[in-house]
Design an enzyme around this catalytic site. Structure first.
Site, PDB file in Angstrom:
ATOM      1  N   TYR A  60       0.847  -1.183   0.000  1.00 22.47           N
ATOM      2  CA  TYR A  60       0.000   0.000   0.000  1.00 22.47           C
ATOM      3  C   TYR A  60       0.889   1.243   0.000  1.00 22.47           C
ATOM      4  O   TYR A  60       1.223   1.818   1.039  1.00 22.47           O
ATOM      5  CB  TYR A  60      -0.938  -0.002   1.204  1.00 22.47           C
ATOM      6  CG  TYR A  60      -2.030  -1.045   1.131  1.00 22.47           C
ATOM      7  CD1 TYR A  60      -2.272  -1.757  -0.041  1.00 22.47           C
ATOM      8  CD2 TYR A  60      -2.836  -1.320   2.227  1.00 22.47           C
ATOM      9  CE1 TYR A  60      -3.268  -2.707  -0.116  1.00 22.47           C
ATOM     10  CE2 TYR A  60      -3.841  -2.266   2.170  1.00 22.47           C
ATOM     11  CZ  TYR A  60      -4.042  -2.968   0.986  1.00 22.47           C
ATOM     12  OH  TYR A  60      -5.037  -3.909   0.933  1.00 22.47           O
ATOM     13  N   HIS A 135      -1.498 -11.936   0.434  1.00 25.02           N
ATOM     14  CA  HIS A 135      -2.295 -10.934  -0.263  1.00 25.02           C
ATOM     15  C   HIS A 135      -3.043 -11.501  -1.468  1.00 25.02           C
ATOM     16  O   HIS A 135      -4.179 -11.116  -1.739  1.00 25.02           O
ATOM     17  CB  HIS A 135      -1.382  -9.785  -0.704  1.00 25.02           C
ATOM     18  CG  HIS A 135      -2.094  -8.480  -0.856  1.00 25.02           C
ATOM     19  ND1 HIS A 135      -1.464  -7.260  -0.696  1.00 25.02           N
ATOM     20  CD2 HIS A 135      -3.368  -8.182  -1.151  1.00 25.02           C
ATOM     21  CE1 HIS A 135      -2.331  -6.282  -0.886  1.00 25.02           C
ATOM     22  NE2 HIS A 135      -3.496  -6.811  -1.178  1.00 25.02           N
ATOM     23  N   SER A 215     -13.186  -3.572  -0.301  1.00 22.03           N
ATOM     24  CA  SER A 215     -14.091  -2.738  -1.096  1.00 22.03           C
ATOM     25  C   SER A 215     -15.542  -2.998  -0.698  1.00 22.03           C
ATOM     26  O   SER A 215     -16.389  -3.241  -1.550  1.00 22.03           O
ATOM     27  CB  SER A 215     -13.887  -2.995  -2.594  1.00 22.03           C
ATOM     28  OG  SER A 215     -14.500  -1.998  -3.379  1.00 22.03           O
ATOM     29  N   PRO A 216     -15.861  -2.944   0.612  1.00 22.85           N
ATOM     30  CA  PRO A 216     -17.213  -3.292   1.056  1.00 22.85           C
ATOM     31  C   PRO A 216     -18.287  -2.313   0.619  1.00 22.85           C
ATOM     32  O   PRO A 216     -19.476  -2.668   0.618  1.00 22.85           O
ATOM     33  CB  PRO A 216     -17.087  -3.301   2.586  1.00 22.85           C
ATOM     34  CG  PRO A 216     -15.971  -2.339   2.855  1.00 22.85           C
ATOM     35  CD  PRO A 216     -14.995  -2.549   1.730  1.00 22.85           C
ATOM     36  N   LEU A 217     -17.897  -1.106   0.246  1.00 22.17           N
ATOM     37  CA  LEU A 217     -18.882  -0.099  -0.160  1.00 22.17           C
ATOM     38  C   LEU A 217     -19.066  -0.051  -1.670  1.00 22.17           C
ATOM     39  O   LEU A 217     -19.652   0.901  -2.194  1.00 22.17           O
ATOM     40  CB  LEU A 217     -18.470   1.280   0.362  1.00 22.17           C
ATOM     41  CG  LEU A 217     -18.349   1.391   1.883  1.00 22.17           C
ATOM     42  CD1 LEU A 217     -17.844   2.768   2.286  1.00 22.17           C
ATOM     43  CD2 LEU A 217     -19.686   1.098   2.555  1.00 22.17           C
ATOM     44  N   GLY A 218     -18.565  -1.075  -2.369  1.00 18.54           N
ATOM     45  CA  GLY A 218     -18.710  -1.114  -3.821  1.00 18.54           C
ATOM     46  C   GLY A 218     -20.153  -0.938  -4.257  1.00 18.54           C
ATOM     47  O   GLY A 218     -21.048  -1.608  -3.768  1.00 18.54           O
TER      48      GLY A 218
END
Length: 298
Positions: A60, A135, A215-218
């Protein structure tokens, strides 16, 4: 780190109870990142709001010569925090790289993973990493060999708990066979707009593993990992409608939807600003009714 019973506002990662909403720290170090002082303020806001799981990775970063930028940032923020941090679980990952041109590489060679984990521990300033995650499986390396390196790292005391990311059900079972109880989590992409990995979520629920959707708010908010050409999130969905009715943000509704899917789910929304993570963390207290959940879809 103290092991305490889980409550509705917490989730379990192995034997550890953490806040039900984590912080995905990636946006604080990649393209579009905030200034360092704002990034540190965002981590502190997360801690103030009860977040006790912070997700990072050695890859990152933005530029090629700053591997581990996010890990160093997280370590610096924790050290500068005015309150206690003994209950904070830092989860980092190894096995991917960023050459600096926006692309991603994969390296699951056991030699690389052993070096990467030791370097991550040094950057985080810890003797043993709380949760270390592969990863992404490397198609050029047998998956069992990559996971075997993580088992060696556990046995050597370099890492305490292990997770795997971007995996299918067969790979989860392989990792379980090799790691036994040391395997505690799976991190896969999952959101209302992306449910192709639900079978892995169901398997985690069955096996008692934490499921950390990235990316849970995709579909609700833009993500740091979205393609530049990706369509903007929809603005008039059932999530927005319910948010208006409940007087909360659509992001909170989305995260509450995640928490309702399974007690294994522990969302790790990204944030660049203190206000964003404070809003996300509040979703731990938002309980949706069965009728409300039935209306939520994209």
């Amino acid at each position: 780190m103290t092991t305490i019973p889980a409550t509705p506002a917490t989730r379990r990662v192995g034997g550890i109870s953490v806040g039900a909403i984590g912080l995905g720290a990636m946006p604080l170090s990649v393209e579009g990142r905030p200034a360092d002082e704002h990034a540190v303020a965002t981590v502190h806001a997360a801690l103030d709001a009860g977040v006790t799981l912070i997700d990072t990775a050695d890859s990152y970063h933005w530029h090629a010569d700053e591997v581990g930028h996010n890990e160093r940032l997280v370590a610096r923020a924790l050290a500068a925090y005015g309150g206690g941090t003994d209950d904070v679980l830092v989860a980092t990952k190894g096995g991917r790289g960023r050459p600096g041109d926006g692309s991603w590489t994969v390296d699951g060679d056991p030699r690389h993973l052993r070096r990467a984990a030791r370097a991550s521990a040094a950057r985080l300033g810890v003797e043993a990493i709380g949760l270390y995650q592969l990863h992404k499986p490397d198609p050029a390396v047998p998956f069992a060999e990559s996971v075997g390196a993580l088992r060696e790292l556990v046995d050597a005391g370099t890492i305490r708990l292990v997770g795997v990311s971007n995996v299918d059900c067969a790979q989860i079972r392989t990792a379980r066979d090799i790691l036994g109880p040391h395997l505690v989590s799976v991190q896969n992409r999952f959101s209302p707009a992306y449910t192709a990995t639900r079978d892995t979520l169901d398997l985690c629920t069955e096996l008692g593993l934490a499921f950390l959707p990235w990316s849970p708010l995709g579909g609700i908010s833009a993500s740091a990992v979205d393609d530049p050409g990706a369509a903007a999130p929809a603005t008039d969905t059932p999530f927005q409608t319910l948010a208006r009715a409940r007087g909360v943000s659509p992001q909170q509704v989305c995260l509450a939807w995640h928490l309702a899917q399974s007690p294994a789910v522990l969302p790790i929304p990204g944030a660049r600003r203190p206000a964003s993570i404070r809003d996300s963390a509040a979703a731990a207290g938002l309980v949706l009714t069965a009728e409300e959940l039935a209306t939520l879809h994209l």
